[in-house]
Design an enzyme around this catalytic site. Structure first.
Site, PDB file in Angstrom:
ATOM      1  CD  GLN A 237      -3.071  -0.951   0.328  1.00  0.00           C
ATOM      2  OE1 GLN A 237      -3.190   0.059  -0.376  1.00  0.00           O
ATOM      3  NE2 GLN A 237      -3.931  -1.947   0.265  1.00  0.00           N
TER       4      GLN A 237
ATOM      5  CB  CYS B 225      -8.976  -8.089   5.805  1.00  0.00           C
ATOM      6  SG  CYS B 225      -8.266  -6.697   4.954  1.00  0.00           S
TER       7      CYS B 225
HETATM    8  C1  LIG Z   1      -3.351  -6.405  -0.670  1.00  0.00           C
HETATM    9  C2  LIG Z   1      -2.289  -6.529   0.318  1.00  0.00           C
HETATM   10  C3  LIG Z   1      -1.572  -7.710   0.443  1.00  0.00           C
HETATM   11  C4  LIG Z   1      -1.873  -8.937  -0.381  1.00  0.00           C
HETATM   12  O1  LIG Z   1      -1.515  -8.742  -1.709  1.00  0.00           O
HETATM   13  P1  LIG Z   1      -1.977  -9.772  -2.846  1.00  0.00           P
HETATM   14  O2  LIG Z   1      -1.209  -9.331  -4.049  1.00  0.00           O
HETATM   15  O3  LIG Z   1      -3.444  -9.584  -2.984  1.00  0.00           O
HETATM   16  O4  LIG Z   1      -1.602 -11.133  -2.398  1.00  0.00           O
HETATM   17  C5  LIG Z   1      -0.566  -7.754   1.390  1.00  0.00           C
HETATM   18  N1  LIG Z   1      -0.282  -6.695   2.153  1.00  0.00           N
HETATM   19  C6  LIG Z   1      -0.949  -5.535   2.058  1.00  0.00           C
HETATM   20  C7  LIG Z   1      -0.576  -4.388   2.923  1.00  0.00           C
HETATM   21  C8  LIG Z   1      -1.979  -5.420   1.143  1.00  0.00           C
HETATM   22  O5  LIG Z   1      -2.651  -4.276   1.056  1.00  0.00           O
END
Ligand SMILES: *Cc1c(COP(=O)(O)O)cnc(C)c1O
Length: 400
Positions: free
Chosen positions: A183, A328
């Site tokens: 993020q 989540c």
């Molecule tokens: C979305 C997200 C993930 C997981 O990522 P994917 O590519 O969907 O496996 C892990 N950490 C954070 C902080 C996320 O926002």
């Protein structure tokens, strides 16, 4: 009559693919279907060329070297590879890992699995703003610590940790640092050449790329050792087996470049949208912003509407797509582990929602969202006996 799709305000769950990314992806998919590992004919050579170029592009975008990029299926896999990979390679040196209670489940669950195998895990508790302090981290590091795993930007609250200072500390202590930057990238500047981070996870679908591709940055100088978790054809230095998905890699590289190039302008625009949204929503009484007031990215508002159930609010707003406090854990009725770790109770978490803005959010959409949210919060409170009682109790106090 066609039903209009709701306004998309859930950009921290995933993002729409940018047309510029899609274009590159389609070219890669249609013009280049060879296996990048086929080294005996032009189909393979062309695909390898494309993958190599994209890897170079991705490395450039984040200030890394080409051989430091390991392609994965997403940030979940990247986090798993980082944590299990380090645990396997360094377990003779120590079996203590430090993380934070507000991490993504893709970090917490691998840590919980390692705990069952005898590792000791420290889950740092953040303050009410979602921040952890350097002192707190420093105190948790022992001679047994091999890894610190902390996210840069939280996916529920948008709260940002001070990773540059944390990285300095972990490097000085000789402890590896893994950063989940899924993020952070595209929301704040990420330049690995300037910060001593050892491992960094990325995902394409949070930055307007396709789902199903991500990357783990693995520092080479100093070199981080990892145990592979997926064994197969020996691809990617033996660290991650599996045929390289040319079109996914090309798309993610493009998404990374755009994210970094457009960063400043995009953040300024989104900041204005969020400011407007918050001003509009804050007309309502008893509305609170969850998470640190300034150490946050502009894309997110995690808001508690007291005396309103987050799920009920979502049901009342079919015109808007956003997440409730249990974002989540959509299949469970559990409230957000992130808000609870920040010290909020279940009731507060259940009254909280996450609204996240993105590249394709418009001011007109924000205006509609304000109008709809204000109307529905007011309506739901109007039929709530708790809200009525709260107002009755409050009134005399103010009347003095
Ligand atoms: C979305 C997200 C993930 C997981 O990522 P994917 O590519 O969907 O496996 C892990 N950490 C954070 C902080 C996320 O926002």
């Amino acid at each position: 009559m066609a039903v209009e799709k709701p306004i998309y305000l859930d950009n921290m769950a995933t993002t729409e693919v940018d047309p510029r990314v899609l274009e590159k992806m389609l070219v890669a998919m249609t013009s280049c279907y060879g296996n990048p590992s086929s080294n005996s004919h032009p189909y393979g050579w062309d695909s390898k060329e494309m993958v190599d170029q994209a890897t170079c592009q991705a490395a450039d975008a984040i200030g890394a070297r080409v051989e430091e990029i390991i392609w994965t299926s997403g940030a979940t896999e990247a986090n798993n590879l980082a944590i299990y990979g380090v645990a396997g390679a360094y377990k003779r040196r120590g079996q203590h890992i430090i993380t934070c209670a507000t991490e993504h489940k893709a970090v917490l669950e691998p840590c919980q699995q390692l705990e069952k195998q005898g590792f000791q895990i420290t889950y740092l508790q953040p303050d009410r703003g979602g921040m952890i302090s350097l002192e707190q981290l420093q105190q948790a590091i022992t001679s047994e610590t091999i890894l610190v795993s902390l996210m840069w930007v939280n996916n529920e609250t948008g709260v940002m940790q001070d990773i540059p200072s944390i990285a300095k500390l972990t490097r000085q202590k000789g402890v590896l640092l893994h950063v989940d930057a899924a993020q952070a990238i595209g929301k704040i500047p990420v330049d690995i050449s300037q910060i001593p981070i050892d491992l960094l996870s990325l995902s394409a679908h949070k930055i307007y790329g396709p789902k199903g591709v991500g990357a783990l940055f693995v520092c080479r100088r100093p070199r981080v050792r990892l145990h592979a978790q997926i064994h197969g054809g020996g691809q990617q230095y033996g660290l991650r087996g599996g045929t390289l998905p040319t079109q996914q890699i090309v798309a993610m590289a493009e998404a990374l470049t755009i994210a970094q190039t457009d960063l400043t302008d995009e953040c300024q625009r989104i900041e204005k949208l969020r400011h407007h949204l918050w001003q509009g929503i804050a007309q309502l009484p008893e509305v609170y912003l969850n998470g640190h007031a300034t150490e946050r990215v502009p894309h997110n508002l995690n808001i508690c509407f007291r005396f309103v159930d987050g799920e009920a609010l979502m049901m009342a707003l079919p015109e808007l797509a956003f997440s409730s406090g249990s974002a989540c854990n959509a299949m469970l009725t559990e409230t957000s582990h992130v808000l609870r770790a920040m010290g909020y109770d279940d009731l507060w978490a259940a009254s909280s929602v996450r609204i996240s803005l993105g590249r394709f959010t418009t001011m007109a959409e924000v205006d509609s969202a304000i109008e709809l949210i204000v109307a529905q919060v007011t309506r739901l409170r109007g039929i709530s006996p708790l809200w009525e009682r709260f107002c009755d109790q409050e009134a005399p106090a103010y009347a003095i």
